[in-house]
Design a protein around this motif. Structure first.
Motif, mmCIF file in Angstrom:
data_model
loop_
_atom_site.group_PDB
_atom_site.id
_atom_site.type_symbol
_atom_site.label_atom_id
_atom_site.label_comp_id
_atom_site.label_asym_id
_atom_site.label_seq_id
_atom_site.Cartn_x
_atom_site.Cartn_y
_atom_site.Cartn_z
ATOM 1 N N ALA A 1 -14.596 50.291 20.550
ATOM 2 C CA ALA A 1 -13.833 49.074 20.298
ATOM 3 C C ALA A 1 -14.751 47.863 20.172
ATOM 4 N N MET A 2 -15.767 47.777 21.017
ATOM 5 C CA MET A 2 -16.712 46.661 20.939
ATOM 6 C C MET A 2 -17.475 46.692 19.630
ATOM 7 N N LEU A 3 -17.837 47.896 19.178
ATOM 8 C CA LEU A 3 -18.547 48.025 17.902
ATOM 9 C C LEU A 3 -17.687 47.548 16.739
ATOM 10 N N PHE A 4 -16.439 47.984 16.701
ATOM 11 C CA PHE A 4 -15.558 47.594 15.603
ATOM 12 C C PHE A 4 -15.191 46.114 15.690
ATOM 13 N N PHE A 5 -15.109 45.589 16.904
ATOM 14 C CA PHE A 5 -14.841 44.156 17.065
ATOM 15 C C PHE A 5 -15.968 43.337 16.435
ATOM 16 N N ALA A 6 -17.205 43.799 16.625
ATOM 17 C CA ALA A 6 -18.354 43.094 16.041
ATOM 18 C C ALA A 6 -18.423 43.306 14.526
ATOM 19 N N LEU A 7 -18.117 44.519 14.061
ATOM 20 C CA LEU A 7 -18.220 44.823 12.628
ATOM 21 C C LEU A 7 -17.189 44.071 11.803
ATOM 22 N N PHE A 8 -15.952 43.976 12.315
ATOM 23 C CA PHE A 8 -14.844 43.420 11.529
ATOM 24 C C PHE A 8 -14.468 42.002 11.953
ATOM 25 N N ALA A 9 -15.344 41.345 12.692
ATOM 26 C CA ALA A 9 -15.105 39.942 13.017
ATOM 27 C C ALA A 9 -15.185 39.098 11.748
ATOM 28 N N ASP A 10 -14.672 37.876 11.823
ATOM 29 C CA ASP A 10 -14.666 36.992 10.639
ATOM 30 C C ASP A 10 -16.070 36.750 10.116
ATOM 31 N N THR A 11 -17.054 36.740 10.997
ATOM 32 C CA THR A 11 -18.452 36.535 10.583
ATOM 33 C C THR A 11 -19.261 37.821 10.734
ATOM 34 N N GLY A 12 -18.570 38.965 10.776
ATOM 35 C CA GLY A 12 -19.239 40.240 10.983
ATOM 36 C C GLY A 12 -19.847 40.825 9.723
ATOM 37 N N PRO A 13 -20.572 41.938 9.849
ATOM 38 C CA PRO A 13 -21.251 42.577 8.714
ATOM 39 C C PRO A 13 -20.312 43.017 7.595
ATOM 40 N N VAL A 14 -19.104 43.500 7.941
ATOM 41 C CA VAL A 14 -18.184 43.990 6.907
ATOM 42 C C VAL A 14 -17.767 42.844 5.986
ATOM 43 N N ASN A 15 -17.367 41.717 6.553
ATOM 44 C CA ASN A 15 -16.999 40.551 5.742
ATOM 45 C C ASN A 15 -18.195 40.028 4.965
ATOM 46 N N HIS B 1 -9.534 38.039 7.521
ATOM 47 C CA HIS B 1 -9.301 38.023 8.966
ATOM 48 C C HIS B 1 -8.655 39.354 9.380
ATOM 49 N N PHE B 2 -9.499 40.361 9.586
ATOM 50 C CA PHE B 2 -9.003 41.692 9.916
ATOM 51 C C PHE B 2 -8.191 41.704 11.204
ATOM 52 N N LEU B 3 -8.633 40.975 12.200
ATOM 53 C CA LEU B 3 -7.988 41.005 13.506
ATOM 54 C C LEU B 3 -6.814 40.046 13.601
ATOM 55 N N SER B 4 -6.586 39.262 12.531
ATOM 56 C CA SER B 4 -5.455 38.333 12.525
ATOM 57 C C SER B 4 -4.334 38.805 11.619
ATOM 58 N N GLN C 1 -6.780 47.210 23.768
ATOM 59 C CA GLN C 1 -7.026 46.247 24.838
ATOM 60 C C GLN C 1 -8.325 45.483 24.590
ATOM 61 N N ILE C 2 -9.390 46.196 24.261
ATOM 62 C CA ILE C 2 -10.688 45.554 24.052
ATOM 63 C C ILE C 2 -10.742 44.872 22.689
ATOM 64 N N LEU C 3 -10.165 45.511 21.675
ATOM 65 C CA LEU C 3 -10.218 44.948 20.326
ATOM 66 C C LEU C 3 -9.491 43.613 20.238
ATOM 67 N N THR C 4 -8.397 43.450 20.982
ATOM 68 C CA THR C 4 -7.609 42.217 20.938
ATOM 69 C C THR C 4 -7.752 41.390 22.206
ATOM 70 N N ASN C 5 -8.694 41.770 23.068
ATOM 71 C CA ASN C 5 -8.916 41.058 24.329
ATOM 72 C C ASN C 5 -7.647 41.023 25.185
ATOM 73 N N GLY C 6 -6.864 42.078 25.106
ATOM 74 C CA GLY C 6 -5.677 42.213 25.934
ATOM 75 C C GLY C 6 -4.478 41.403 25.484
ATOM 76 N N THR C 7 -4.572 40.734 24.334
ATOM 77 C CA THR C 7 -3.472 39.870 23.886
ATOM 78 C C THR C 7 -2.488 40.596 22.978
ATOM 79 N N GLY C 8 -2.912 41.712 22.362
ATOM 80 C CA GLY C 8 -2.035 42.416 21.433
ATOM 81 C C GLY C 8 -1.790 41.646 20.153
ATOM 82 N N GLN C 9 -2.689 40.742 19.824
ATOM 83 C CA GLN C 9 -2.531 39.939 18.614
ATOM 84 C C GLN C 9 -2.828 40.773 17.376
ATOM 85 N N PRO C 10 -2.316 40.347 16.218
ATOM 86 C CA PRO C 10 -1.535 39.123 15.985
ATOM 87 C C PRO C 10 -0.050 39.299 16.346
#
Length: 306
Positions: free
Chosen positions: A133-147, A161-164, A246-255
């Motif tokens: 989850a931490m790896l994918f959070f870093a990869l698909f962040a707005d400023t991450g390598p995938v974007n 915004h993959f996580l939004s 839980q880790i990917l959304t920091n426990g918020t379940g967003q969006p």
């Protein structure tokens, strides 16, 4: 024909040692499974939580916790989220695992380096879900390598915004579960395929059956017990989905709580020490898991009778 007293004594002696060897399992089961289960059911009928520094309860409230659980509609929303993400991950998982299992177990193909490939596809199962989850959070962040790659290649004008986004966030959770578990499923299905009598395949080949006909008419029917096991265990694991979202959304379940699962919801009650609601939610999840598992068994048993 009666058994001699001497032989009966030997049987009873062996039975005694069997019961003795079962004692560790029984003790562990009672302490870590049966007692917590009874305690959870007991707590579900009580009001027991902390409000700031004040401890409220335990006070017997009957079915009030269950009524409150279903009153807001959040339970059904989180159950739907959980099932959607499980289905999105399980469907490609079972398809890919069946294909790989058929390839690796087919002696006619004689795939070179099959042991190496089997090891490689199982490796993701050994990686902790939190690390995934931490790896994918870093990869698909707005400023991450995938974007960065997508915008650099001109495929996107601005970072996505993959996580939004509701479906991209759900898709990432499902994709991670797929990557972590398809290797384990492949090994299980391949073991089932290798246990089928080779003479059945030889007879089908002599009769001129195609590979597709052999797969659907011989392999799949005989693979049904393993398929039931895979489906039920995957369903139970899917309903208990927690660490990845839980880790990917920091426990918020967003969006907008579209990736909030039932266990994440349960964790919030346990974190706030609301043991009454936590117990009620656990009991309801236990019942739902049992019902869905029975449906799976019933469906496959019906197909077997037909």
């Amino acid at each position: 024909m009666s058994t001699s007293p001497k032989r009966r004594g030997k049987v009873e002696k062996h039975n005694k040692w069997g019961y003795i060897f079962l004692i560790p399992f029984v003790v562990v089961y009672v302490i870590f499974q049966l007692i917590p289960l009874i305690s959870t059911v007991y707590n579900s009928f009580y009001e027991n939580y902390r409000s700031g520094l004040i401890q409220v309860g335990p006070n017997f409230v009957g079915m009030d916790n269950y009524k409150e659980l279903f009153a807001g509609g959040y339970f059904w929303l989180y159950l739907r989220n959980t099932l959607i993400m499980w289905v999105l991950g399980f469907v490609p998982q079972i398809i890919v695992s069946l294909i790989l299992g058929a390839w690796f177990s087919d002696m006619r193909l004689n795939i070179k380096g099959s042991r190496f490939f089997k090891t490689v596809i199982y490796l993701p199962n050994l990686i902790m879900a939190s690390a995934f989850a931490m790896l994918f959070f870093a990869l698909f962040a707005d400023t991450g390598p995938v974007n960065a790659m997508l915008t650099g290649a001109g495929l996107l004008k601005e970072p996505f915004h993959f996580l939004s986004n509701k479906w991209s966030a759900r898709g990432l959770v499902a994709f991670m579960n797929f990557l972590m578990w398809f290797g384990n499923t492949t090994i299980l299905l391949m073991a089932g395929m290798m246990g089928i009598d080779p003479s059945l395949f030889e007879a089908a080949e002599v009769d001129g059956a195609t590979s597709t006909q052999v797969f659907w008419q011989i392999t799949m029917p005989l693979l049904r017990p393993i398929m039931v096991y895979v489906l039920v265990t995957s369903l139970i694991g899917g309903l208990q989905m927690f660490d990845v979202p839980q880790i990917l959304t920091n426990g918020t379940g967003q969006p907008t709580q579209t990736t909030m699962t039932l266990i994440m919801y349960l964790n919030k009650h346990l974190f706030s020490k609301n043991y009454g609601m936590g117990g009620a939610l656990s009991v309801v999840m236990f019942i739902i898991t049992g019902i869905l598992s029975l449906i799976v068994f019933k469906a496959f048993a019906q197909k077997k009778e037909d």
